[in-house]
Design a protein around this motif. Structure first.
Motif, mmCIF file in Angstrom:
data_model
loop_
_atom_site.group_PDB
_atom_site.id
_atom_site.type_symbol
_atom_site.label_atom_id
_atom_site.label_comp_id
_atom_site.label_asym_id
_atom_site.label_seq_id
_atom_site.Cartn_x
_atom_site.Cartn_y
_atom_site.Cartn_z
ATOM 1 N N ALA A 42 0.831 -1.214 0.000
ATOM 2 C CA ALA A 42 0.000 0.000 0.000
ATOM 3 C C ALA A 42 0.862 1.259 0.000
ATOM 4 O O ALA A 42 0.498 2.274 -0.603
ATOM 5 C CB ALA A 42 -0.931 -0.008 1.209
ATOM 6 N N ILE A 43 2.009 1.209 0.663
ATOM 7 C CA ILE A 43 2.920 2.353 0.649
ATOM 8 C C ILE A 43 3.423 2.595 -0.768
ATOM 9 O O ILE A 43 3.427 3.727 -1.267
ATOM 10 C CB ILE A 43 4.106 2.124 1.605
ATOM 11 N N ARG A 44 3.852 1.524 -1.438
ATOM 12 C CA ARG A 44 4.354 1.669 -2.811
ATOM 13 C C ARG A 44 3.283 2.244 -3.742
ATOM 14 O O ARG A 44 3.568 3.093 -4.589
ATOM 15 C CB ARG A 44 4.826 0.318 -3.324
ATOM 16 N N LYS A 45 2.070 1.802 -3.548
ATOM 17 C CA LYS A 45 0.982 2.255 -4.409
ATOM 18 C C LYS A 45 0.647 3.724 -4.177
ATOM 19 O O LYS A 45 0.344 4.471 -5.122
ATOM 20 C CB LYS A 45 -0.260 1.389 -4.166
ATOM 21 N N ASN A 46 0.720 4.158 -2.918
ATOM 22 C CA ASN A 46 0.265 5.499 -2.565
ATOM 23 C C ASN A 46 1.395 6.494 -2.314
ATOM 24 O O ASN A 46 1.141 7.615 -1.879
ATOM 25 C CB ASN A 46 -0.622 5.422 -1.309
ATOM 26 N N ALA A 47 2.640 6.089 -2.606
ATOM 27 C CA ALA A 47 3.791 6.951 -2.316
ATOM 28 C C ALA A 47 3.655 8.374 -2.865
ATOM 29 O O ALA A 47 4.044 9.338 -2.182
ATOM 30 C CB ALA A 47 5.073 6.304 -2.833
ATOM 31 N N PRO A 48 3.128 8.585 -4.069
ATOM 32 C CA PRO A 48 3.023 9.970 -4.577
ATOM 33 C C PRO A 48 2.194 10.896 -3.688
ATOM 34 O O PRO A 48 2.354 12.122 -3.764
ATOM 35 C CB PRO A 48 2.372 9.791 -5.948
ATOM 36 N N LEU A 49 1.335 10.333 -2.835
ATOM 37 C CA LEU A 49 0.511 11.170 -1.971
ATOM 38 C C LEU A 49 1.330 11.945 -0.943
ATOM 39 O O LEU A 49 0.840 12.940 -0.383
ATOM 40 C CB LEU A 49 -0.539 10.314 -1.241
ATOM 41 N N VAL A 50 2.572 11.513 -0.677
ATOM 42 C CA VAL A 50 3.357 12.205 0.349
ATOM 43 C C VAL A 50 3.654 13.645 -0.065
ATOM 44 O O VAL A 50 3.985 14.478 0.784
ATOM 45 C CB VAL A 50 4.684 11.466 0.667
ATOM 46 N N ARG A 51 3.515 13.956 -1.337
ATOM 47 C CA ARG A 51 3.754 15.329 -1.778
ATOM 48 C C ARG A 51 2.706 16.299 -1.223
ATOM 49 O O ARG A 51 2.907 17.518 -1.253
ATOM 50 C CB ARG A 51 3.781 15.398 -3.297
ATOM 51 N N ARG A 52 1.612 15.751 -0.709
ATOM 52 C CA ARG A 52 0.567 16.593 -0.122
ATOM 53 C C ARG A 52 0.864 16.948 1.340
ATOM 54 O O ARG A 52 0.219 17.806 1.921
ATOM 55 C CB ARG A 52 -0.794 15.889 -0.192
ATOM 56 N N ILE A 53 1.839 16.267 1.940
ATOM 57 C CA ILE A 53 2.170 16.484 3.344
ATOM 58 C C ILE A 53 2.949 17.790 3.487
ATOM 59 O O ILE A 53 3.748 18.154 2.614
ATOM 60 C CB ILE A 53 3.022 15.314 3.889
ATOM 61 N N SER A 54 2.744 18.482 4.578
ATOM 62 C CA SER A 54 3.504 19.716 4.798
ATOM 63 C C SER A 54 4.986 19.401 4.869
ATOM 64 O O SER A 54 5.400 18.350 5.363
ATOM 65 C CB SER A 54 3.056 20.402 6.092
ATOM 66 N N ARG A 55 5.773 20.311 4.362
ATOM 67 C CA ARG A 55 7.218 20.082 4.302
ATOM 68 C C ARG A 55 7.830 19.998 5.688
ATOM 69 O O ARG A 55 8.819 19.299 5.897
ATOM 70 C CB ARG A 55 7.864 21.197 3.477
ATOM 71 N N GLU A 56 7.248 20.731 6.637
ATOM 72 C CA GLU A 56 7.754 20.663 8.005
ATOM 73 C C GLU A 56 7.593 19.261 8.581
ATOM 74 O O GLU A 56 8.505 18.741 9.249
ATOM 75 C CB GLU A 56 7.020 21.670 8.902
ATOM 76 N N ARG A 57 6.451 18.625 8.322
ATOM 77 C CA ARG A 57 6.221 17.278 8.850
ATOM 78 C C ARG A 57 7.129 16.262 8.168
ATOM 79 O O ARG A 57 7.612 15.315 8.787
ATOM 80 C CB ARG A 57 4.746 16.881 8.682
ATOM 81 N N ILE A 58 7.351 16.435 6.879
ATOM 82 C CA ILE A 58 8.292 15.555 6.170
ATOM 83 C C ILE A 58 9.681 15.693 6.786
ATOM 84 O O ILE A 58 10.363 14.694 7.046
ATOM 85 C CB ILE A 58 8.323 15.886 4.673
ATOM 86 N N ARG A 59 10.104 16.929 7.033
ATOM 87 C CA ARG A 59 11.421 17.153 7.633
ATOM 88 C C ARG A 59 11.513 16.480 9.004
ATOM 89 O O ARG A 59 12.513 15.824 9.316
ATOM 90 C CB ARG A 59 11.672 18.655 7.796
ATOM 91 N N GLU A 60 10.479 16.615 9.802
ATOM 92 C CA GLU A 60 10.501 16.033 11.146
ATOM 93 C C GLU A 60 10.623 14.515 11.092
ATOM 94 O O GLU A 60 11.419 13.913 11.830
ATOM 95 C CB GLU A 60 9.229 16.430 11.911
#
Length: 456
Positions: free
Chosen positions: A183-201
């Motif tokens: 499911a992660i592989r399938k939905n990986a492009p969705l991470v671009r919707r996450i705020s950059r601060e949360r990705i950094r954390e």
């Protein structure tokens, strides 16, 4: 205010006991229960209860409504905050992160809306009895990260959970359940919707934890890394000169450094990011001719790429400056043995030199393994006293004016050369300093008629 795990648990238990006496249910929940089942002292304790937010606030004198709309109240005991959340279910994750509707519910329903089975355990504080609605105990025993319920639903609700799955897998040395990974592989492009601060954390938690290498490898294999840090993925297959880099391409070099770094986890986040970014320019600066493989200008190119990444991920200005300095300076260790005394002293006294030196050590161990320059710098640190590295200023701008010099930009040059002379051991006193300045810069003094002399 810091508190050891036993004292923290005792304070958390007093909160649940007070809720019980008032007629409400209350349990420890989440990561603290996971860690206790693993036999690891928890860093903090979260509480879930049947009490509504306003009821929690009425019971305790010091509370902070950090997420009252979501049923979350911080209860402060002896200066230490404890998260107390009302049982709830959540609906309508329109932004891929936050629910648009919250409904108060039961303990079981509250658990079923959480992310992973290993984080879905409840514990009775008094007895230590674990309540497991989701098979979390078995997954801890089998060292598996698995979503609660349908992974597609969990990741569609909250896209950040995909990166968190990788973090838990890396930090705990657990595998990821095949359906969860698919499911992660399938939905990986969705991470671009996450705020950059949360990705950094989340990325920082991966890079500074015990499984930094495996975490980055899993981010790459799952497709997440190319969505959030494509510049790092670009290092795959960038071959290097085998004499200096017998380990292989730049990607493998970076991974090896992360592995060595993680042996002393938790580590300084700035150092971890410098490891990731120090050779980031090699993917676009590589060239090859009859003499071999070259990376001309990779430091400057890497500095520009790193600056864009750090800005994109919303790093603080202070952290950006430190990480950029680490990236920019990392090749200078090649030349430390040829530096003049003044230059080597300026180099090793620079801010955060311990981080620069450790990055160099990791760089060497992740490639050829030769630590000659590292040991040279360590020796110089032991050799020089604080006063030798930071000699007291013998003259200042006012002194130069008193000697007859007219103020100007050349003052900085004069004072720097004077300090170089001190660092090199050529000047030891104020009188010697005045003599040196007059000998080298006397031509800048105004003419007797008062005309200003322009420095050449």
């Amino acid at each position: 205010m810091s508190m050891n795990s036993d004292a923290s648990r005792e304070k958390a238990a007093t909160i649940t006991a007070k809720l019980h006496r008032a007629g409400y249910e209350a349990y420890f929940v989440g990561g603290c229960v996971r860690d206790m089942v693993r036999g690891v002292p928890p860093a903090d304790y979260d509480i879930v209860t049947s009490a509504l937010p306003e009821q929690v606030q009425s019971l305790f004198p010091r509370t902070i409504p950090v997420g009252a709309a979501f049923g979350v109240i911080l209860v402060v005991e002896d200066g230490h905050p404890y998260e107390v959340a009302t049982y709830r279910t959540e609906h309508g994750y329109e932004d891929g992160r936050h629910p648009s509707q919250v409904t108060y519910s039961t303990a079981e329903q509250d658990v079923l809306r959480r992310d992973f089975t290993i984080n879905g355990l409840l514990m009775e504080p008094e007895s230590g009895r674990v309540i497991d609605y989701v098979g979390g105990v078995a997954d801890i025993e089998n060292r598996i990260v698995r979503t609660i319920g349908d992974p597609e639903e969990r990741f569609t609700e909250d896209h950040l959970r995909m990166i968190r799955a990788v973090r838990f897998s890396a930090n705990l040395s657990y595998g990821v359940h095949p359906e969860t990974l698919q499911a992660i592989r399938k939905n990986a492009p969705l991470v671009r919707r996450i705020s950059r601060e949360r990705i950094r954390e989340e990325m920082t938690k991966i890079l500074t934890g015990r499984g930094a290498r495996s975490g980055v490898e899993m981010l790459a294999e799952s497709g997440i890394l190319k969505e959030i840090l494509p510049e790092l993925v670009a290092l795959q297959g960038v071959e290097q000169p085998p004499f200096y880099h017998p380990e292989g391409d730049v990607w493998e070099h970076t991974l090896r450094m992360l592995f060595i770094l993680s042996e002393s986890a938790p580590t300084d986040p700035r150092l971890a990011w410098a490891v990731v970014l120090h050779d980031i320019g090699k993917a676009v600066s590589r060239s090859e001719d009859d003499a071999g493989v070259h990376f001309y200008g990779h430091v400057q190119t890497g500095k520009e790429i790193a600056a864009a990444i750090l800005e994109r991920l919303r790093f603080s200005r202070s952290d950006q400056e430190t990480i950029m300095a680490l990236v920019q300076e990392h090749m200078k260790f090649m030349h430390v043995r040829d530096m003049r005394p003044s230059k080597i002293k300026r180099f090793i006294r620079k801010a955060d030199f311990d981080l620069h030196l450790e990055l160099h050590r990791l760089d060497c161990l992740g490639s050829h393994g030769m630590l000659d320059n590292y040991e040279f710098c360590r020796g110089k640190l032991d050799e020089f006293t604080v006063e030798e590295l930071h000699p007291p200023r013998l003259l200042n701008g006012d002194d130069l004016i008193a000697m007859g010099f007219l103020p100007g930009r050349h003052f900085k040059e004069i004072l720097r050369e004077l300090e170089d002379a001190q660092l090199s051991g050529q000047v030891h006193s104020t009188e010697e300093a005045r003599t040196l300045v007059m000998t080298r810069y006397g031509g800048l003094l105004p003419e007797p008629d008062g005309r200003k002399v322009t420095p050449s």
